[in-house]
Scaffold this motif. Structure first.
Motif, PDB file in Angstrom:
ATOM      1  N   GLY A   4       0.782  -1.229   0.000  1.00 13.05           N
ATOM      2  CA  GLY A   4       0.000   0.000   0.000  1.00 13.05           C
ATOM      3  C   GLY A   4       0.810   1.274   0.000  1.00 13.05           C
ATOM      4  O   GLY A   4       0.252   2.352   0.144  1.00 13.05           O
ATOM      5  N   CYS A   5       2.123   1.175  -0.197  1.00 12.24           N
ATOM      6  CA  CYS A   5       2.981   2.361  -0.135  1.00 12.24           C
ATOM      7  C   CYS A   5       3.280   2.977  -1.498  1.00 12.24           C
ATOM      8  O   CYS A   5       3.911   4.027  -1.572  1.00 12.24           O
ATOM      9  CB  CYS A   5       4.297   2.015   0.562  1.00 12.24           C
ATOM     10  SG  CYS A   5       4.051   1.624   2.301  1.00 12.24           S
ATOM     11  N   ALA A   6       2.860   2.329  -2.575  1.00  7.69           N
ATOM     12  CA  ALA A   6       3.149   2.839  -3.915  1.00  7.69           C
ATOM     13  C   ALA A   6       1.945   2.611  -4.825  1.00  7.69           C
ATOM     14  O   ALA A   6       1.282   1.584  -4.751  1.00  7.69           O
ATOM     15  CB  ALA A   6       4.381   2.154  -4.492  1.00  7.69           C
ATOM     16  N   LEU A   7       1.700   3.564  -5.690  1.00  9.14           N
ATOM     17  CA  LEU A   7       0.614   3.499  -6.655  1.00  9.14           C
ATOM     18  C   LEU A   7       1.207   3.711  -8.039  1.00  9.14           C
ATOM     19  O   LEU A   7       1.974   4.659  -8.241  1.00  9.14           O
ATOM     20  CB  LEU A   7      -0.412   4.590  -6.365  1.00  9.14           C
ATOM     21  CG  LEU A   7      -1.537   4.750  -7.380  1.00  9.14           C
ATOM     22  CD1 LEU A   7      -2.501   3.569  -7.305  1.00  9.14           C
ATOM     23  CD2 LEU A   7      -2.287   6.051  -7.137  1.00  9.14           C
ATOM     24  N   SER A   8       0.877   2.819  -8.975  1.00  9.29           N
ATOM     25  CA  SER A   8       1.343   3.010 -10.347  1.00  9.29           C
ATOM     26  C   SER A   8       0.156   3.165 -11.281  1.00  9.29           C
ATOM     27  O   SER A   8      -0.908   2.596 -11.063  1.00  9.29           O
ATOM     28  CB  SER A   8       2.244   1.857 -10.798  1.00  9.29           C
ATOM     29  OG  SER A   8       1.510   0.658 -10.887  1.00  9.29           O
ATOM     30  N   VAL A   9       0.367   3.961 -12.299  1.00 13.48           N
ATOM     31  CA  VAL A   9      -0.611   4.228 -13.347  1.00 13.48           C
ATOM     32  C   VAL A   9       0.051   3.847 -14.658  1.00 13.48           C
ATOM     33  O   VAL A   9       1.171   4.286 -14.941  1.00 13.48           O
ATOM     34  CB  VAL A   9      -0.986   5.730 -13.385  1.00 13.48           C
ATOM     35  CG1 VAL A   9      -1.884   6.040 -14.574  1.00 13.48           C
ATOM     36  CG2 VAL A   9      -1.612   6.166 -12.074  1.00 13.48           C
ATOM     37  N   GLU A  10      -0.617   3.025 -15.452  1.00  8.32           N
ATOM     38  CA  GLU A  10      -0.114   2.656 -16.777  1.00  8.32           C
ATOM     39  C   GLU A  10      -1.188   2.975 -17.805  1.00  8.32           C
ATOM     40  O   GLU A  10      -2.354   2.678 -17.584  1.00  8.32           O
ATOM     41  CB  GLU A  10       0.184   1.162 -16.875  1.00  8.32           C
ATOM     42  CG  GLU A  10       1.229   0.653 -15.941  1.00  8.32           C
ATOM     43  CD  GLU A  10       1.377  -0.862 -16.037  1.00  8.32           C
ATOM     44  OE1 GLU A  10       0.634  -1.512 -16.815  1.00  8.32           O
ATOM     45  OE2 GLU A  10       2.228  -1.402 -15.320  1.00  8.32           O
ATOM     46  N   VAL A  11      -0.770   3.538 -18.940  1.00  9.61           N
ATOM     47  CA  VAL A  11      -1.678   3.751 -20.055  1.00  9.61           C
ATOM     48  C   VAL A  11      -1.074   3.020 -21.253  1.00  9.61           C
ATOM     49  O   VAL A  11       0.026   3.346 -21.694  1.00  9.61           O
ATOM     50  CB  VAL A  11      -1.898   5.248 -20.345  1.00  9.61           C
ATOM     51  CG1 VAL A  11      -2.789   5.424 -21.567  1.00  9.61           C
ATOM     52  CG2 VAL A  11      -2.516   5.936 -19.128  1.00  9.61           C
ATOM     53  N   HIS A  12      -1.798   2.004 -21.720  1.00  6.64           N
ATOM     54  CA  HIS A  12      -1.360   1.161 -22.834  1.00  6.64           C
ATOM     55  C   HIS A  12      -2.063   1.632 -24.100  1.00  6.64           C
ATOM     56  O   HIS A  12      -3.286   1.765 -24.109  1.00  6.64           O
ATOM     57  CB  HIS A  12      -1.766  -0.294 -22.579  1.00  6.64           C
ATOM     58  CG  HIS A  12      -1.170  -0.888 -21.350  1.00  6.64           C
ATOM     59  ND1 HIS A  12      -0.372  -2.001 -21.395  1.00  6.64           N
ATOM     60  CD2 HIS A  12      -1.258  -0.545 -20.037  1.00  6.64           C
ATOM     61  CE1 HIS A  12       0.006  -2.319 -20.167  1.00  6.64           C
ATOM     62  NE2 HIS A  12      -0.526  -1.441 -19.324  1.00  6.64           N
ATOM     63  N   ASP A  13      -1.291   1.867 -25.161  1.00  3.40           N
ATOM     64  CA  ASP A  13      -1.917   2.188 -26.441  1.00  3.40           C
ATOM     65  C   ASP A  13      -1.210   1.417 -27.552  1.00  3.40           C
ATOM     66  O   ASP A  13      -0.181   0.794 -27.324  1.00  3.40           O
ATOM     67  CB  ASP A  13      -1.935   3.703 -26.699  1.00  3.40           C
ATOM     68  CG  ASP A  13      -0.566   4.307 -26.961  1.00  3.40           C
ATOM     69  OD1 ASP A  13       0.180   3.795 -27.826  1.00  3.40           O
ATOM     70  OD2 ASP A  13      -0.238   5.312 -26.307  1.00  3.40           O
ATOM     71  N   SER A  14      -1.777   1.450 -28.739  1.00  2.00           N
ATOM     72  CA  SER A  14      -1.223   0.671 -29.845  1.00  2.00           C
ATOM     73  C   SER A  14      -0.546   1.535 -30.894  1.00  2.00           C
ATOM     74  O   SER A  14      -0.233   1.067 -31.980  1.00  2.00           O
ATOM     75  CB  SER A  14      -2.327  -0.173 -30.488  1.00  2.00           C
ATOM     76  OG  SER A  14      -3.398   0.652 -30.881  1.00  2.00           O
ATOM     77  N   GLY A  15      -0.287   2.790 -30.566  1.00  2.00           N
ATOM     78  CA  GLY A  15       0.360   3.696 -31.506  1.00  2.00           C
ATOM     79  C   GLY A  15       1.878   3.617 -31.421  1.00  2.00           C
ATOM     80  O   GLY A  15       2.446   3.090 -30.474  1.00  2.00           O
ATOM     81  N   GLY A  16       2.519   4.160 -32.407  1.00  2.00           N
ATOM     82  CA  GLY A  16       3.979   4.181 -32.447  1.00  2.00           C
ATOM     83  C   GLY A  16       4.531   5.405 -31.747  1.00  2.00           C
ATOM     84  O   GLY A  16       3.807   6.190 -31.143  1.00  2.00           O
ATOM     85  N   GLY A  17       5.837   5.545 -31.829  1.00  2.00           N
ATOM     86  CA  GLY A  17       6.499   6.701 -31.250  1.00  2.00           C
ATOM     87  C   GLY A  17       6.851   6.513 -29.793  1.00  2.00           C
ATOM     88  O   GLY A  17       6.328   5.624 -29.131  1.00  2.00           O
TER      89      GLY A  17
END
Length: 140
Positions: A77-90
């Protein structure tokens, strides 16, 4: 029962390529962060998830596709991560603002404790992480 079992909570939301998805992601994130008792960083997390979702929507999601937002509470409970996955390049990078755009990753860089970009096939994962603030008077 294993006394050293590590708490790891996960929530995911798939979003369509629609402008209103950013507001839905903010509400989804607000609910998770509040449920997990991580409210001291709520404003920072909401700004960052909003910026990452907007970037995915504008730059990383081809027509007919969507993006995935994954929230994870880790480290007991000491860390929170946010991930955003997309299918674009770059590869997203902090850049000098141009008119009214170009500030998203500057904000993420300023508010999150860490952020980065990972590979995905196809596309990429842009992530950021937040540590829970220490309570005053608590050491170690």
């Amino acid at each position: 029962m294993n006394e050293t079992m590590q708490l790891s909570l996960l929530r995911e939301r798939f979003c369509r390529r629609e402008r209103r998805s950013v507001a839905a992601v903010r509400e989804f994130t607000r609910e998770a962060v509040t449920d997990w008792g991580f409210g001291a960083r709520l404003d920072d997390v909401l700004v960052c998830v909003s910026e990452l979702a907007t970037n995915a929507l504008l730059h990383g999601v081809p027509p007919g596709r969507g993006y995935l937002v994954r929230l994870r509470l880790e480290a007991e409970g000491c860390a929170l991560s946010v991930e955003v996955h997309d299918s674009g390049g770059g590869v997203p990078a902090v850049r000098r603002p141009d008119g009214e755009s170009g500030r998203g990753l500057l904000l993420v860089d300023a508010l999150a404790d860490r952020w980065g970009v990972g590979e995905r096939d196809p596309g990429k994962v842009v992530w950021c992480a937040f540590a829970r603030p220490r309570r005053p008077g608590v050491t170690s």
